[in-house]
Design an enzyme around this catalytic site. Structure first.
Site, mmCIF file in Angstrom:
data_model
loop_
_atom_site.group_PDB
_atom_site.id
_atom_site.type_symbol
_atom_site.label_atom_id
_atom_site.label_comp_id
_atom_site.label_asym_id
_atom_site.label_seq_id
_atom_site.Cartn_x
_atom_site.Cartn_y
_atom_site.Cartn_z
ATOM 1 C CG ASP A 1 1.641 -3.712 5.411
ATOM 2 O OD1 ASP A 1 2.471 -2.849 5.743
ATOM 3 O OD2 ASP A 1 0.413 -3.502 5.358
ATOM 4 C CG HIS B 1 1.018 3.113 13.015
ATOM 5 N ND1 HIS B 1 -0.349 2.988 13.134
ATOM 6 C CD2 HIS B 1 1.338 2.401 11.896
ATOM 7 C CE1 HIS B 1 -0.821 2.237 12.142
ATOM 8 N NE2 HIS B 1 0.199 1.863 11.392
ATOM 9 C CD GLU C 1 -2.918 -1.505 5.362
ATOM 10 O OE1 GLU C 1 -2.952 -2.487 6.129
ATOM 11 O OE2 GLU C 1 -2.475 -0.387 5.711
ATOM 12 C CD GLU C 2 -1.376 2.799 7.408
ATOM 13 O OE1 GLU C 2 -2.018 2.389 8.394
ATOM 14 O OE2 GLU C 2 -0.161 2.600 7.269
ATOM 15 C CG ASP D 1 2.730 0.438 7.950
ATOM 16 O OD1 ASP D 1 2.291 -0.120 6.937
ATOM 17 O OD2 ASP D 1 2.052 0.591 8.987
ATOM 18 C CG HIS E 1 -0.445 0.071 2.541
ATOM 19 N ND1 HIS E 1 -0.219 1.253 3.198
ATOM 20 C CD2 HIS E 1 -0.107 -0.908 3.417
ATOM 21 C CE1 HIS E 1 0.234 1.015 4.411
ATOM 22 N NE2 HIS E 1 0.314 -0.298 4.577
#
Length: 342
Positions: free
Chosen positions: A239, A319, A219-220, A185, A68
């Site tokens: 991922d 994150h 995706e997130e 990510d 993604h």
């Protein structure tokens, strides 16, 4: 053959393109131009996902590989009377890490203003609770780098509720091989998949089956690959691999996920990937991610009748301010190339 310099150069360029969920057109265009430059045709779905088809030896089977391009981000929730901005989250950023970060505010007519994300108590010399104040999203604001003193001043700039706010990835590549940046990510995996596509062309490799590379854009927020083409019967989500607590993965490994919050991945496919990693003598780890979902999760929940598995380079501090190593990128590349040739 894995080309570290080319992969990391592409990754750095991609990281510097703002692409929070819902604002990914520039990143997808960059991907499209790069991949079509290798000689592939691409299609873009109405949702904005980019798909690349590669013919294989067995034309009766089609496997998908996904990564993604969308990232965590923010949006303007409202404009305060003093000209600062209130925020809402896109995805799940660790907001405590955002205090003091530079950002771009992107208007509906694509004007970009810079600013700084700050706590509502940003100074030790002024606020008694500056060090202790919670950094949850409702206690953060954006100060715009313009001479604004009121809500009306901000509105005259063209800034309004619902404008995207993208924060600085702070990309650093160290001489020791570490890649430090927000949004590894999943842009690290996207860079690996692009390197796989390039290697297939340059080395004349024909994969064992037809392949569809799917680069997703939501995706997130949970629905990146909720629709995939019906000819796909097997999907490998690429991922980030998780690091910490009782997990075995490190920043040097390719991680193979046996189960995440959505349940176990296909046992046979996961076993095949483990065996490929053993045969290739890769640094790898098999782990369970208790607070994680992937594009394969979205596809399965969307009703896709597929086998699914999940792998990716080990990424620390997800994150937040993330970090991986070139070894993890290489191990992931080698596992993917083994998978698609068998």
């Amino acid at each position: 053959m894995f080309k570290k310099d080319e992969t990391v150069s592409f990754l750095k360029d991609l990281l510097l393109i703002n692409s929070p969920s819902g604002y990914t057109k520039q990143a997808v265009q960059f991907l499209r131009e790069t991949i079509e430059g290798f000689g592939y045709d691409t299609i873009t779905t109405p949702k904005g996902n980019l798909i690349v088809h590669v013919d294989g030896k067995d034309q009766s089977q089609t496997r998908a590989l996904s990564g993604h391009v969308d990232t965590l981000g923010l949006m303007v929730r409202s404009i305060n009377s003093d000209g600062t901005l209130m925020l809402t989250k896109l995805g799940g950023p660790i907001t405590q890490t955002l205090d003091g970060e530079y950002c771009d505010i992107i208007t509906r007519d694509d004007k970009v203003y810079t600013g700084t994300i700050l706590s509502k108590s940003p100074s030790n010399h002024v606020f008694k609770d500056a060090a202790k104040k919670d950094r949850e999203i409702d206690n953060l604001i954006v100060k715009i780098d313009e001479c604004v003193k009121s809500k009306e001043d901000v509105q005259k700039l063209g800034i309004q509720n619902g404008d995207f706010v993208a924060y600085d990835p702070k990309v650093v590549i160290t001489d020791s091989g570490f890649v430090k940046s927000r949004f590894l990510d999943d842009k690290a995996s996207v860079a690996i998949l692009v390197s796989v596509l390039k290697a297939l062309k340059e080395e004349g490799i024909v994969p064992a089956t037809n392949l569809k590379f799917i680069f997703t854009t939501y995706e997130e927020v949970g629905h990146g690959a909720s629709w995939i083409p019906e000819d796909i019967t097997e999907m490998l989500a690429v991922d980030m691999g998780c690091i910490g607590l009782d997990l075995d993965c490190t920043e040097f490994d390719v991680s193979i996920c046996a189960k995440d919050s959505s349940g176990p991945y296909d046992r046979d496919l996961t076993t095949t990937l483990i065996n490929h990693a053993k045969d290739q003598k890769l640094n790898y780890a098999v782990d369970i991610y208790p607070m994680y979902a992937s594009d394969a999760t979205a596809a399965l929940r969307g009703g896709a009748n597929i086998k699914a598995a999940l792998i990716g380079p080990g990424v620390a501090n997800s994150h937040g301010m993330e970090r991986t190593h070139m070894d993890a990128l290489e191990n992931t590349f080698k596992l993917i190339t083994a998978y698609i040739q068998n």
